[in-house]
Design a protein around this motif. Sequence first.
Motif, PDB file in Angstrom:
ATOM      1  N   ASP A  74       0.841  -1.197   0.000  1.00  0.00           N
ATOM      2  CA  ASP A  74       0.000   0.000   0.000  1.00  0.00           C
ATOM      3  C   ASP A  74       0.881   1.254   0.000  1.00  0.00           C
ATOM      4  O   ASP A  74       1.494   1.597   1.015  1.00  0.00           O
ATOM      5  N   ALA A  75       0.906   1.948  -1.133  1.00  0.00           N
ATOM      6  CA  ALA A  75       1.779   3.122  -1.256  1.00  0.00           C
ATOM      7  C   ALA A  75       1.333   4.268  -0.359  1.00  0.00           C
ATOM      8  O   ALA A  75       2.138   5.126   0.005  1.00  0.00           O
ATOM      9  N   THR A  76       0.053   4.290  -0.015  1.00  0.00           N
ATOM     10  CA  THR A  76      -0.463   5.407   0.785  1.00  0.00           C
ATOM     11  C   THR A  76      -0.277   5.191   2.279  1.00  0.00           C
ATOM     12  O   THR A  76      -0.557   6.094   3.068  1.00  0.00           O
ATOM     13  N   ASN A  77       0.182   4.013   2.647  1.00  0.00           N
ATOM     14  CA  ASN A  77       0.261   3.703   4.072  1.00  0.00           C
ATOM     15  C   ASN A  77       1.543   2.963   4.425  1.00  0.00           C
ATOM     16  O   ASN A  77       1.526   1.821   4.893  1.00  0.00           O
ATOM     17  N   GLY A  78       2.665   3.617   4.137  1.00  0.00           N
ATOM     18  CA  GLY A  78       3.954   3.060   4.558  1.00  0.00           C
ATOM     19  C   GLY A  78       4.338   1.765   3.900  1.00  0.00           C
ATOM     20  O   GLY A  78       5.145   1.008   4.446  1.00  0.00           O
ATOM     21  N   ALA A  79       3.776   1.481   2.719  1.00  0.00           N
ATOM     22  CA  ALA A  79       4.064   0.228   2.000  1.00  0.00           C
ATOM     23  C   ALA A  79       3.717  -0.993   2.838  1.00  0.00           C
ATOM     24  O   ALA A  79       4.368  -2.041   2.743  1.00  0.00           O
ATOM     25  N   ASN A  80       2.679  -0.862   3.643  1.00  0.00           N
ATOM     26  CA  ASN A  80       2.205  -2.042   4.371  1.00  0.00           C
ATOM     27  C   ASN A  80       1.793  -3.128   3.384  1.00  0.00           C
ATOM     28  O   ASN A  80       1.335  -2.840   2.281  1.00  0.00           O
ATOM     29  N   VAL A  81       1.957  -4.370   3.799  1.00  0.00           N
ATOM     30  CA  VAL A  81       1.646  -5.499   2.927  1.00  0.00           C
ATOM     31  C   VAL A  81       0.131  -5.724   2.903  1.00  0.00           C
ATOM     32  O   VAL A  81      -0.486  -5.961   3.942  1.00  0.00           O
ATOM     33  N   LEU A  82      -0.452  -5.633   1.700  1.00  0.00           N
ATOM     34  CA  LEU A  82      -1.880  -5.899   1.527  1.00  0.00           C
ATOM     35  C   LEU A  82      -2.112  -7.352   1.151  1.00  0.00           C
ATOM     36  O   LEU A  82      -3.168  -7.908   1.400  1.00  0.00           O
ATOM     37  N   LYS A  83      -1.112  -7.915   0.482  1.00  0.00           N
ATOM     38  CA  LYS A  83      -1.207  -9.329   0.087  1.00  0.00           C
ATOM     39  C   LYS A  83       0.208  -9.889   0.014  1.00  0.00           C
ATOM     40  O   LYS A  83       1.082  -9.269  -0.590  1.00  0.00           O
ATOM     41  N   GLY A  84       0.427 -11.028   0.672  1.00  0.00           N
ATOM     42  CA  GLY A  84       1.746 -11.652   0.697  1.00  0.00           C
ATOM     43  C   GLY A  84       2.016 -12.399  -0.585  1.00  0.00           C
ATOM     44  O   GLY A  84       1.288 -12.265  -1.544  1.00  0.00           O
ATOM     45  N   PRO A  85       3.131 -13.100  -0.561  1.00  0.00           N
ATOM     46  CA  PRO A  85       3.886 -13.611   0.584  1.00  0.00           C
ATOM     47  C   PRO A  85       4.883 -12.648   1.237  1.00  0.00           C
ATOM     48  O   PRO A  85       5.560 -13.045   2.177  1.00  0.00           O
ATOM     49  N   ALA A  86       5.008 -11.428   0.786  1.00  0.00           N
ATOM     50  CA  ALA A  86       5.961 -10.521   1.446  1.00  0.00           C
ATOM     51  C   ALA A  86       5.626 -10.438   2.940  1.00  0.00           C
ATOM     52  O   ALA A  86       4.465 -10.241   3.305  1.00  0.00           O
ATOM     53  N   PRO A  87       6.624 -10.570   3.810  1.00  0.00           N
ATOM     54  CA  PRO A  87       6.351 -10.599   5.249  1.00  0.00           C
ATOM     55  C   PRO A  87       6.341  -9.227   5.914  1.00  0.00           C
ATOM     56  O   PRO A  87       5.827  -9.081   7.025  1.00  0.00           O
ATOM     57  N   LYS A  88       6.922  -8.222   5.246  1.00  0.00           N
ATOM     58  CA  LYS A  88       7.087  -6.917   5.911  1.00  0.00           C
ATOM     59  C   LYS A  88       6.902  -5.791   4.896  1.00  0.00           C
ATOM     60  O   LYS A  88       7.082  -5.997   3.688  1.00  0.00           O
ATOM     61  N   PRO A  89       6.617  -4.583   5.383  1.00  0.00           N
ATOM     62  CA  PRO A  89       6.542  -3.425   4.469  1.00  0.00           C
ATOM     63  C   PRO A  89       7.905  -3.131   3.840  1.00  0.00           C
ATOM     64  O   PRO A  89       8.954  -3.534   4.354  1.00  0.00           O
ATOM     65  N   LEU A  90       7.866  -2.392   2.733  1.00  0.00           N
ATOM     66  CA  LEU A  90       9.103  -1.876   2.149  1.00  0.00           C
ATOM     67  C   LEU A  90       9.648  -0.780   3.052  1.00  0.00           C
ATOM     68  O   LEU A  90       8.884  -0.060   3.714  1.00  0.00           O
ATOM     69  N   ALA A  91      10.957  -0.631   3.053  1.00  0.00           N
ATOM     70  CA  ALA A  91      11.560   0.474   3.803  1.00  0.00           C
ATOM     71  C   ALA A  91      11.210   1.795   3.113  1.00  0.00           C
ATOM     72  O   ALA A  91      11.159   1.881   1.885  1.00  0.00           O
ATOM     73  N   MET A  92      11.006   2.813   3.921  1.00  0.00           N
ATOM     74  CA  MET A  92      10.659   4.133   3.381  1.00  0.00           C
ATOM     75  C   MET A  92      11.864   5.057   3.536  1.00  0.00           C
ATOM     76  O   MET A  92      12.553   5.019   4.559  1.00  0.00           O
ATOM     77  N   LEU A  93      12.101   5.894   2.519  1.00  0.00           N
ATOM     78  CA  LEU A  93      13.212   6.849   2.581  1.00  0.00           C
ATOM     79  C   LEU A  93      12.636   8.261   2.701  1.00  0.00           C
ATOM     80  O   LEU A  93      11.940   8.721   1.783  1.00  0.00           O
TER      81      LEU A  93
END
Length: 159
Positions: A114-133
């Motif tokens: 989710d680009a609007t919310n800290g790259a939180n995972v909306l659907k896996g298998p990714a286990p964690k959000p992307l890092a934000m710069l």
Amino acid sequence: MRPQPGDNLVFAFGDREGQVIQSDDIKLNAAPIEAYPKYIAENTADSILRDRSRLNMVLVMRLTPESLSATMADKTADGLVAYSAVCTHTGCTVEGWDAENKQMICPCHGSLYDATNGANVLKGPAPKPLAMLPLRIDAGAIMVAGSFSRKVGFQQQRY
Ligand code: FES
């Protein structure tokens, strides 16, 4: 070396590869632009392109400021947002974009962020959000304003 506060962002690929990215270059809701951090010195011979490792590649986009989570407020500038391009599942480049839903898509196994919310995972298998710069704008140019919000990259999964 990872991105440092005061670095510019430059285009990673394409006709303008290596050129400094200006705020106006990033269009509202358009697909994210792949970029690398670069320290630009007054004497250009002293300028340093940070390691072109994929761990330093970021995805830069512009979203409406009202659409962004309040928790991101100190890391964005005029709707500009930058996330690590490295998927937290097994490290593919997150290069897909759903403009309607403002979601970043990993092409390898379909994770949605989710680009609007800290790259939180909306659907896996990714286990964690992307890092934000964190970003800021200085004289029209997009600048790095801080360190990545979390460790960049992925950890081997155990199945
Ligand atoms: S590497 Fe991105 S979903 Fe698997």
